[in-house]
Design an enzyme around this catalytic site. Structure first.
Site, PDB file in Angstrom:
ATOM      1  CE  LYS A 155      -1.995   3.208   2.245  1.00 46.73           C
ATOM      2  NZ  LYS A 155      -1.788   4.365   1.672  1.00 46.73           N
ATOM      3  CD  GLU A 191       9.075  12.972  11.857  1.00 48.30           C
ATOM      4  OE1 GLU A 191       7.807  12.494  11.954  1.00 48.30           O
ATOM      5  OE2 GLU A 191       9.925  12.438  11.493  1.00 48.30           O
ATOM      6  CB  CYS A 222      12.268   8.944   9.023  1.00 50.31           C
ATOM      7  SG  CYS A 222      13.396   7.813   8.172  1.00 50.31           S
ATOM      8  CD  GLU A 232      12.190   0.606  10.379  1.00 56.25           C
ATOM      9  OE1 GLU A 232      12.937   1.788  10.745  1.00 56.25           O
ATOM     10  OE2 GLU A 232      13.052  -0.268  10.167  1.00 56.25           O
TER      11      GLU A 232
END
Ligand code: NAP
Ligand code: MG
Length: 492
Positions: free
Chosen positions: A183, A392, A293, A259
């Protein structure tokens, strides 16, 4: 040919890839190019029924052994051929990524296409080098510990490195003999579809790799909750990672690998090579528009070198202005979407009110293009606990904080809920080792950033997740261990 000219030569795939065929769906979605805000194409989006079909196709393929029972050397040949096809179609794959998520096409090609081909080839090579175990037992028994492919794997990935993330999941899963339902992120389905189509061309049997473009809360959720998915491997935000643990708990207890996000620190000591440290620190946060990331979003600088480092990083930042991703020397491209651009802007606004000093950037640029461009942005004198030093941002926004000794640097570096990566800049080996031992992260770089090859695992600790991509450790998650104990009637 320029990237603009090449863009006119491609017709993206727009269906769902199920059972080896592209097909339409009842739902659809508009893919918008972040470079100019214009419609690229309409694309089929999967609902829960479509996901169900994709999982059934993957299950059928797995059970009849068309891939799972093939000799490892045959699986290897297909993965190696696929790597070659990705290299051969590198321009097209790079262009699709630049078109759908806004990164510079030249970087998509030199960095991402190369990573994808390497990943396929590396796990392809691993296929026929995996060994099982025969433990030493008493003479009246023979024990076998065998690795068996885990079954149907759901892989849900983000848009920031659309194909690298997909390859990091798909290649080891297929190498292990599993079937996969991928996906992609809703903002990056086009490159994933072409990537998978090249896999079919390379010889993947139908149903072994299915692609369900779709919304996370519909198609992603349906995969996460599916009772016939054995392993779910995910890269994305910490919030959505939590959902996947819940989906697993509420369905079939499938194994989940996560992750997740990060807030990584570059820590520069006075004895560092300041030129390299400063230029790498700038690259580590502005590369890929900061949509990374592992972005080095916190710069921790020793107070004695603060002014010098800030001056160097600011100069580099000013020279890295975003450009059209089709331009051959764009140091940065466009942010992935209007929504994401607005999110970054609002976080910058919060940063302004939070005692920090905005010294570079801070306002969107290139608005006349219709695209979503945000320039390198730097806040100085940021308190370690400030919002922009904790959350973040996933954009080109750097927070600079000073420290006075090693213990304080370590305390600040470890002082977030994340634990993905960190870098230490020093010529002192004892200090480098002490710091690297003290950092609670999955990846630690000394005098470099984001370095490494396929042999080392990629992943985090704390709320950055616990999955590991790359390396032989990534393969292990797609196997089940089976213990077989054979009792002999006569010891021999
Ligand atoms: P995201 O919103 O978490 O999305 C990741 C994937 O999950 C997408 O395919 C998304 O689909 C899907 N999803 C969203 N909501 C879902 C739900 N309710 N149920 C099931 N699936 C759902 O993350 P993103 O914005 O695409 O990417 C940015 C994040 O990824 C950042 O936090 C970044 O740090 C992280 N990241 C981590 C790593 C790593 O290796 N640690 C690498 C790259 C990125 P939609 O696209 O439809 O929303
Ligand atoms: Mg999202």
């Amino acid at each position: 040919m320029t990237w603009h000219e090449r863009a006119n030569t491609i017709t993206p795939r727009t269906g769902l890839l199920i059972d080896g065929r592209f097909r339409s769906a009842t739902e659809s979605f508009e893919v918008i190019a972040p470079r100019n805000g214009k419609l690229v194409t309409e694309i089929a989006f999967a609902n829960a029924d479509d996901v169900n079909e994709a999982v059934s196709s993957a299950r059928r393929a797995f059970e009849d052994g068309r891939w799972s029972k093939r000799a490892p050397s045959e699986r290897k040949a297909v993965l190696m051929a696929w790597a070659e096809l990705c290299r051969a179609h590198g321009d097209e794959l790079a262009l699709l990524m630049a078109l759908e998520m806004g990164k510079p096409a030249h970087e998509a090609k030199s960095i991402e296409v190369r990573a994808v081909a390497n990943t396929l080839a590396w796990f392809g090579e691993a296929c026929d080098k995996i060994l099982d175990e025969i433990p030493h037992t008493a003479r009246d028994a023979l024990a076998l510990v065998t690795r068996e492919p885990a079954g149907v794997v759901g892989a849900v990935v983000p848009w920031n490195f659309p194909l690298t993330m997909a390859a990091w999941k798909v290649a080891p899963a297929l190498a292990a003999g599993c079937s996969v339902v991928l996906k992609p992120a809703e903002n990056s389905p086009l490159s994933a579809l072409r990537f998978a189509e090249l896999g079919l061309e390379a010889g993947l049997p139908e149903g072994v790799l299915n692609v369900v473009n779709g919304h996370g809360h519909i198609a992603g959720k349906a995969l996460g909750e599916h009772p016939d998915v054995d392993v779910l491997t995910f890269t994305g935000s910490t919030q959505v990672g939590r959902y996947f643990l819940e989906y697993a708990a509420q369905s079939n207890l499938k194994r989940v690998y996560l992750e997740l996000g990060g807030k990584s620190a570059n820590i520069i000591f006075p004895d560092a090579d300041l030129d390299r440290a400063a230029s790498t620190a700038a690259w580590s946060i502005f590369f890929n528009q900061g949509e990374m990331c592992t972005a080095g979003s916190r710069l921790l600088v020793h107070e004695s070198i603060h002014d010098e480092v800030v001056a160097r990083v600011s100069t580099i930042a000013a020279a890295m202005q975003p450009q059209d991703p089709f331009s051959d020397d764009a140091p940065m491209g466009a942010m992935v979407s209007k929504e994401h651009l607005e999110r970054v802007e609002s976080m910058v606004t919060t940063g302004r009110g939070d005692r920090a000093e905005l010294i570079v950037g801070g306002e969107r640029v290139n608005q006349e293009s219709g695209g979503y461009y945000f320039p390198p942005t730097i806040f100085d004198h940021v308190a370690p606990e400030a919002y922009i030093a904790q959350e973040e941002i996933f954009g080109p926004v750097l927070s600079i904080t000073t420290f006075s000794d090693d213990a304080e640097a370590l305390r600040i570096a470890n002082g977030t809920r994340y634990g993905l990566a960190s870098a230490i800049w020093t010529q002192n080996l004892d200090r480098a080792v002490a710091m690297s031992r003290g950092l609670r992260v999955g990846m630690c770089w000394v005098n470099c950033y984001e370095e490494g090859d396929m042999t080392i695992p990629f992943g985090g600790v704390k709320e950055s997740g616990f999955g590991r991509d790359k390396s032989l450790h990534a393969l292990e998650k797609f196997f089940d261990l089976k213990s077989t104990w054979i009792q002999l009637s006569e010891p021999s």
